[in-house]
Design a protein around this motif. Structure first.
Motif, PDB file in Angstrom:
ATOM      1  N   ASP A  44       0.829  -1.205   0.000  1.00 26.93           N
ATOM      2  CA  ASP A  44       0.000   0.000   0.000  1.00 26.93           C
ATOM      3  C   ASP A  44       0.865   1.257   0.000  1.00 26.93           C
ATOM      4  OD1 ASP A  44      -2.695  -1.358   0.436  1.00 26.93           O
ATOM      5  OD2 ASP A  44      -1.575  -2.083   2.162  1.00 26.93           O
ATOM      6  N   VAL A  45       1.961   1.209   0.761  1.00 32.73           N
ATOM      7  CA  VAL A  45       2.882   2.353   0.763  1.00 32.73           C
ATOM      8  C   VAL A  45       3.495   2.533  -0.623  1.00 32.73           C
ATOM      9  CG1 VAL A  45       5.041   3.255   1.713  1.00 32.73           C
ATOM     10  CG2 VAL A  45       3.359   2.183   3.237  1.00 32.73           C
ATOM     11  N   LEU A  46       3.898   1.436  -1.261  1.00 34.55           N
ATOM     12  CA  LEU A  46       4.479   1.553  -2.601  1.00 34.55           C
ATOM     13  C   LEU A  46       3.472   2.134  -3.591  1.00 34.55           C
ATOM     14  CD1 LEU A  46       6.585  -1.720  -2.945  1.00 34.55           C
ATOM     15  CD2 LEU A  46       7.430   0.630  -2.852  1.00 34.55           C
ATOM     16  N   MET A  47       2.202   1.760  -3.485  1.00 31.23           N
ATOM     17  CA  MET A  47       1.200   2.311  -4.395  1.00 31.23           C
ATOM     18  C   MET A  47       0.918   3.779  -4.115  1.00 31.23           C
ATOM     19  SD  MET A  47      -1.494  -0.812  -5.097  1.00 31.23           S
ATOM     20  CE  MET A  47      -1.658  -1.348  -3.398  1.00 31.23           C
ATOM     21  N   THR A  48       1.388   4.288  -2.986  1.00 27.73           N
ATOM     22  CA  THR A  48       1.241   5.704  -2.645  1.00 27.73           C
ATOM     23  C   THR A  48       2.442   6.521  -3.100  1.00 27.73           C
ATOM     24  OG1 THR A  48      -0.009   4.980  -0.695  1.00 27.73           O
ATOM     25  CG2 THR A  48       0.655   7.268  -0.709  1.00 27.73           C
ATOM     26  N   THR A  49       3.515   5.866  -3.550  1.00 30.60           N
ATOM     27  CA  THR A  49       4.730   6.618  -3.894  1.00 30.60           C
ATOM     28  C   THR A  49       4.548   7.621  -5.023  1.00 30.60           C
ATOM     29  OG1 THR A  49       5.510   4.726  -5.237  1.00 30.60           O
ATOM     30  CG2 THR A  49       6.311   4.894  -2.957  1.00 30.60           C
ATOM     31  N   PRO A  50       3.715   7.374  -6.048  1.00 33.44           N
ATOM     32  CA  PRO A  50       3.523   8.447  -7.031  1.00 33.44           C
ATOM     33  C   PRO A  50       2.919   9.703  -6.414  1.00 33.44           C
ATOM     34  CG  PRO A  50       2.878   6.340  -7.970  1.00 33.44           C
ATOM     35  CD  PRO A  50       3.087   6.112  -6.507  1.00 33.44           C
ATOM     36  N   ALA A  51       2.002   9.539  -5.468  1.00 34.56           N
ATOM     37  CA  ALA A  51       1.415  10.698  -4.801  1.00 34.56           C
ATOM     38  C   ALA A  51       2.446  11.398  -3.928  1.00 34.56           C
ATOM     39  CB  ALA A  51       0.208  10.272  -3.963  1.00 34.56           C
ATOM     40  N   HIS A  53       5.588  11.484  -4.564  1.00 34.41           N
ATOM     41  CA  HIS A  53       6.443  12.192  -5.511  1.00 34.41           C
ATOM     42  C   HIS A  53       5.760  13.468  -6.005  1.00 34.41           C
ATOM     43  CE1 HIS A  53       9.692  12.721  -8.315  1.00 34.41           C
ATOM     44  NE2 HIS A  53       8.856  12.785  -9.340  1.00 34.41           N
ATOM     45  N   ALA A  54       4.459  13.422  -6.184  1.00 35.28           N
ATOM     46  CA  ALA A  54       3.728  14.629  -6.590  1.00 35.28           C
ATOM     47  C   ALA A  54       3.839  15.699  -5.513  1.00 35.28           C
ATOM     48  CB  ALA A  54       2.265  14.290  -6.868  1.00 35.28           C
ATOM     49  N   LEU A  55       3.740  15.303  -4.246  1.00 39.94           N
ATOM     50  CA  LEU A  55       3.904  16.274  -3.158  1.00 39.94           C
ATOM     51  C   LEU A  55       5.320  16.856  -3.165  1.00 39.94           C
ATOM     52  CD1 LEU A  55       2.072  14.416  -0.245  1.00 39.94           C
ATOM     53  CD2 LEU A  55       1.377  16.605  -1.241  1.00 39.94           C
ATOM     54  N   ARG A  56       6.308  16.009  -3.405  1.00 39.96           N
ATOM     55  CA  ARG A  56       7.682  16.493  -3.444  1.00 39.96           C
ATOM     56  C   ARG A  56       7.914  17.404  -4.637  1.00 39.96           C
ATOM     57  NH1 ARG A  56      10.551  17.466  -0.045  1.00 39.96           N
ATOM     58  NH2 ARG A  56      10.909  15.405   0.832  1.00 39.96           N
ATOM     59  N   THR A  57       7.328  17.064  -5.792  1.00 43.35           N
ATOM     60  CA  THR A  57       7.498  17.876  -6.993  1.00 43.35           C
ATOM     61  C   THR A  57       6.847  19.244  -6.833  1.00 43.35           C
ATOM     62  OG1 THR A  57       7.550  15.886  -8.371  1.00 43.35           O
ATOM     63  CG2 THR A  57       7.071  17.969  -9.483  1.00 43.35           C
ATOM     64  N   ALA A  58       5.653  19.267  -6.253  1.00 39.06           N
ATOM     65  CA  ALA A  58       4.924  20.527  -6.095  1.00 39.06           C
ATOM     66  C   ALA A  58       5.528  21.396  -5.008  1.00 39.06           C
ATOM     67  CB  ALA A  58       3.462  20.230  -5.769  1.00 39.06           C
ATOM     68  N   TYR A  59       6.089  20.747  -3.982  1.00 39.27           N
ATOM     69  CA  TYR A  59       6.626  21.489  -2.838  1.00 39.27           C
ATOM     70  C   TYR A  59       8.055  21.006  -2.553  1.00 39.27           C
ATOM     71  CZ  TYR A  59       1.562  21.911  -2.329  1.00 39.27           C
ATOM     72  OH  TYR A  59       0.221  22.111  -2.555  1.00 39.27           O
ATOM     73  N   THR A 190       4.359   9.202 -12.964  1.00 40.36           N
ATOM     74  CA  THR A 190       3.381   8.490 -12.143  1.00 40.36           C
ATOM     75  C   THR A 190       3.735   7.026 -11.917  1.00 40.36           C
ATOM     76  OG1 THR A 190       2.019   8.025 -14.090  1.00 40.36           O
ATOM     77  CG2 THR A 190       1.532  10.047 -12.857  1.00 40.36           C
ATOM     78  N   ARG A 191       4.968   6.631 -12.193  1.00 40.27           N
ATOM     79  CA  ARG A 191       5.388   5.268 -11.872  1.00 40.27           C
ATOM     80  C   ARG A 191       5.540   5.107 -10.367  1.00 40.27           C
ATOM     81  NH1 ARG A 191       7.138   2.238 -16.104  1.00 40.27           N
ATOM     82  NH2 ARG A 191       8.064   0.795 -14.609  1.00 40.27           N
ATOM     83  N   MET A 192       5.315   3.900  -9.880  1.00 40.33           N
ATOM     84  CA  MET A 192       5.655   3.599  -8.499  1.00 40.33           C
ATOM     85  C   MET A 192       7.171   3.664  -8.336  1.00 40.33           C
ATOM     86  SD  MET A 192       2.832   0.576  -8.027  1.00 40.33           S
ATOM     87  CE  MET A 192       3.605  -0.170  -6.606  1.00 40.33           C
ATOM     88  N   ARG A 193       7.644   3.955  -7.123  1.00 37.30           N
ATOM     89  CA  ARG A 193       9.051   4.291  -6.948  1.00 37.30           C
ATOM     90  C   ARG A 193       9.641   3.525  -5.759  1.00 37.30           C
ATOM     91  NH1 ARG A 193       9.283   9.064  -9.910  1.00 37.30           N
ATOM     92  NH2 ARG A 193      11.242   9.772  -9.025  1.00 37.30           N
ATOM     93  N   MET A 194      10.804   2.923  -6.012  1.00 39.60           N
ATOM     94  CA  MET A 194      11.579   2.269  -4.955  1.00 39.60           C
ATOM     95  C   MET A 194      13.039   2.352  -5.369  1.00 39.60           C
ATOM     96  SD  MET A 194      11.140  -1.582  -3.387  1.00 39.60           S
ATOM     97  CE  MET A 194      12.034  -2.060  -1.893  1.00 39.60           C
ATOM     98  N   GLN A 195      13.842   3.000  -4.568  1.00 39.23           N
ATOM     99  CA  GLN A 195      15.229   3.272  -4.929  1.00 39.23           C
ATOM    100  C   GLN A 195      16.150   2.311  -4.178  1.00 39.23           C
ATOM    101  OE1 GLN A 195      16.650   7.455  -5.527  1.00 39.23           O
ATOM    102  NE2 GLN A 195      17.984   7.010  -3.795  1.00 39.23           N
ATOM    103  N   LEU A 196      16.748   1.366  -4.915  1.00 45.40           N
ATOM    104  CA  LEU A 196      17.651   0.404  -4.291  1.00 45.40           C
ATOM    105  C   LEU A 196      19.030   1.015  -4.072  1.00 45.40           C
ATOM    106  CD1 LEU A 196      16.741  -2.949  -6.086  1.00 45.40           C
ATOM    107  CD2 LEU A 196      15.727  -1.873  -4.074  1.00 45.40           C
TER     108      LEU A 196
END
Length: 401
Positions: A44-51, A53-59, A190-196
């Protein structure tokens, strides 16, 4: 006949119309510290990562804190858009043994001490945001964004009225993106995001070497477990599919699971049979999350129930065959090459952890040959990325946004 998950009848309420709320104003420069609440599981957290990222991009100059469950917190080190994390076993999620309230009062005090300017409460439509909103209200967080079915009055002052399922449902990623978009946080990424990390890939290589597995050879990952019994394809069918896949390709099959899923892993390998045993590898409880994600990143194809590995594959762009129990319609793979396999049933979208009908037909009736064929198609497409996708068999859906 080609089928797509989105073509199945979605949960709606007959003749129901939900009145819209007024458009929200974008958040301004006064919003500097944002608390993002997602008190569910890792996927569920991973499916929230695009949102996020949107918060980070906007602010971009804002500070983002994720408040999540202990399971969700495990993925926090891999989220570049999150500045820090607060672990919280919230009383409004899941079924828990009786508890007392001091831990919840301590959390309210911690949130007040951190002096957040705004909170975003991420939920699925079956969850009520008001317990989390109350916690944020009592902690003095002035802006509180959430979807809510009933009028939340002062508890949610940036309010989107809940329209699901009365007016159809969105994929979980889209749902959270439209929530933050209501206050001006948008993104084209809008891709899901996980940085290894490098250490994750090095740990994977060392673990495979210790197990005598040649990391340079192609391999498939099979994951027969899932937290809910209703979302588990029979381990024996997984094994039959593994045997077909090995015979067709000579590929190694790495079978993963937690300690509690060891019996499923053994049943899968036993069902594959002695003729392919040299290609089957038991990796029960072999990895921490980072190395496990690196394994999925390296896989030629991932074959899994609709659980955490599917969402990790989506975040890392790995091809995935998703054995999709029709318990809910919102959690399919997102923007990665995939096949979604299911058997349509009248009792679809039951939202139950155990099959209420006892037949488990939405998964049990998927032939193992279709699982193997779906994996072979994804392998073939990876070799020929420009080839047009062919019509695929009954019960197999495809989507490669």
């Amino acid at each position: 006949m080609m089928k797509h998950l989105a073509l199945l009848a979605q949960p709606t309420a007959a003749h129901a119309t939900v009145a819209a709320t007024k458009p929200l104003a974008p958040w301004g420069d006064d919003v500097k510290r944002i608390l993002c609440l997602r008190t569910d599981n890792l996927g569920d957290v991973l499916m929230t990562t695009p949102a996020l990222h949107a918060l980070r991009t906007a602010y971009p100059d804002r500070h983002l804190t994720l408040l999540t469950s202990p399971a969700g917190a495990a993925v926090a080190p891999f989220l570049a858009d999150v500045d820090d994390v607060i672990r919280y076993d919230a009383p409004w999620t899941h079924i828990r043994p009786p508890r007392t309230h001091p831990a919840d009062l301590a959390m309210r005090a911690l949130l007040e001490e951190r002096r957040f300017d705004a909170a975003v409460i991420f939920t699925v439509y079956s969850q009520n945001p008001l317990p989390a909103a109350t916690m944020c209200y009592l902690a003095g967080i002035h802006r509180r964004l959430a979807r809510c079915r009933e009028n939340p009055y002062s508890l949610v002052n940036d309010w989107l009225r809940e329209t699901e399922p009365e007016q159809g449902v969105q994929h979980e990623v889209e749902r959270q993106l439209t929530l933050v978009g209501a206050v001006g946080a948008t993104t084209n990424e809008t891709r899901m995001r996980m940085q290894l990390r490098d250490i994750d890939r090095k740990t994977l290589a060392a673990t495979l070497e210790r197990r005598g597995i040649d990391a340079e050879m192609p391999f498939a990952v099979m994951h027969p477990g899932a937290s809910a019994e209703s979302r588990r394809y029979p381990a024996e069918r997984f094994g039959e599919a593994a045997a077909r896949l090995v015979r067709a390709t000579g590929i190694n099959v790495l079978v993963t699971g937690s300690t509690g899923e060891a019996s499923l892993v053994r049943a899968l390998i036993d069902a594959a049979g002695p003729s392919v045993r040299p290609f089957m590898h038991d990796l029960t409880d072999a990895f921490e999350l980072g190395a496990f994600a690196a394994l999925i990143e390296r896989a030629t194809v991932v074959i899994s129930n609709n659980s955490g590995p599917v969402h990790i594959a989506s975040a890392l762009g790995a091809p995935v065959v998703d054995l999709y129990a029709l318990t809910n319609p919102q959690h399919a793979p997102w923007k990665t090459p995939h096949r979604v396999l299911f058997n349509d049933v009248e009792c679809r979208w039951c939202y139950r952890s155990v099959c209420p009908q006892g037949h488990h037909a939405c998964l049990r009736d998927i032939p193992s040959i279709e699982v193997a064929n779906a994996a072979l198609e994804l392998i073939d497409e990876a070799r020929q990325p420009t080839r047009r996708m062919q019509t695929i068999p009954h019960r197999i859906a495809t989507h490669t946004e």
